[in-house]
Design an enzyme around this catalytic site. Structure first.
Site: not given
Ligand code: GA4
Length: 341
Positions: A215, A217, A272, A282
């Protein structure tokens, strides 16, 4: 409980080790020359890879040791105690609080359990009620607050260097968004349990599990620290994957979608993932620096001009972006909805 999910096995072997660019912050306050060298290095790394490692950051080792110990103690609690910090049960509302296996709301699964916390205006953890109970957990809360204050300060130093490295007149253009009292920043504490081993399974056929699927961020910038268990992998510009050697004493910084937009695509939010193959668990802690929900985001005019005036993204608010992002699956491209045609 984690044993029950069948995760897609990816490949047998870990990808080759990455050569991660390093930026030393130890002299940036003391000398203009060191500062501009660091600014150039940061901008180059963000342009070439969207990713780099920070040393000389000034976040003291004893704080990091206390954070590691407190996180390990939390994840070692009985499941019913961790569940008290789940969304709905004292952990706040989704996506905040403790969860295991499920990532986001659209069916993504990983070999992981985690705590997701909001960061308040004062730079403290908007911690679930359940984290504030009991002597041990109040200590976890305190160490999280201290850590957030330190990592946010360091993140802002990095963001000022980013602005300087881009040659922008306003060096606070990015850091102000993260320092704003309404900044939508997050802290994520991840625990990837050791991969279970089947009796008599030869090492060669041992498959790697997806800890956190690939994904980008959404935020401006992400700052990660981990224990010494490997697993983080980055995708290079040509789409090949590399393993990031763990380094408990450094921070790993990556560009988020919002910074890709602000720089009109000059910096790329890097894909990443975390793969689990190790016999050791981890633990990673990530600070996501985000803008206030009402903040309008668009390519910075100074950067658009340099590209002959072509704006790659339309203007949108951070609230709009988040709403859209939470409808996607982890691996989806979230920026495409905001591209200009
Ligand atoms: C990825 C980055 C952060 O961990 C996060 C994630 C969020 C979640 O886990 O709730 C998201 C993911 C993240 C991107 C797309 C959406 C939202 C899960 C998901 C499928 C907290 C964020 O801000 O985006």
């Amino acid at each position: 409980e984690l044993e029950q999910i069948a995760l897609p096995a990816v490949q047998l072997a870990a990808p080759p080790l990455a050569l991660v660019p390093e930026v030393d912050l130890s002299a940036v306050e003391a000398s203009d020359a060191a500062r501009s060298a660091a600014a150039r290095a940061v901008a180059k790394a963000c342009e070439d890879h969207g990713f780099f490692k920070v040393t000389g950051h000034g976040v003291l080792a004893p704080l990091l040791a206390r954070l590691d110990a407190a996180a390990a103690a939390f994840f070692a609690l009985p499941q019913r105690d961790k569940d008290k910090a789940a969304a709905g049960a004292g952990g706040g509302s989704p996506p905040f609080g403790y969860a295991s296996k499920r990532i986001g709301g659209n069916g993504d699964l990983g070999w992981i359990e985690y705590l997701l916390l909001g960061v308040t205006a004062a730079g403290a953890a908007a911690a679930p009620v359940a984290l504030s109970e009991g002597a041990d957990s109040s200590c976890f809360r305190d160490v999280l607050d201290e850590y957030i204050a330190a990592v946010r300060r360091m993140t802002c130093t990095v963001l000022e260097l980013v602005a300087q490295g881009l040659g922008l007149d306003d060096e606070g253009v990015f850091s102000r968004l993260v320092l704003d009292r309404d900044s939508d920043s997050l802290l994520r504490v991840n625990h990837y349990p050791a991969r279970p081993e089947a009796a008599g399974e030869p090492a060669e056929v041992r498959r790697r599990l997806t800890g956190f699927g690939e994904h980008t961020d959404p935020q401006i910038i992400s700052v990660l620290r981990s224990n010494d268990a490997a697993g983080l992998e980055m995708s290079l510009r040509d789409g090949t994957w590399v393993s990031v050697p763990s380094d408990t004493r450094s921070f790993f910084v990556n560009v988020g979608d919002a910074l890709q937009v602000l720089t009109n695509g000059r910096f790329r939010s890097v894909r990443h993932r975390v793969m689990v193959s190790s016999a050791r668990p981890r633990v990673s802690v990530i600070f996501f620096g985000g803008p206030p929900p009402r903040q309008r985001l668009a390519p910075l005019p100074g950067l658009v001009d340099r590209e002959g005036g072509r704006r790659r993204y339309r203007e949108f608010t951070w609230r709009e972006y988040k709403t859209s992002a939470y409808r996607t699956k982890l691996a989806d491209n979230r920026l495409c909805y905001f591209e200009t045609t």
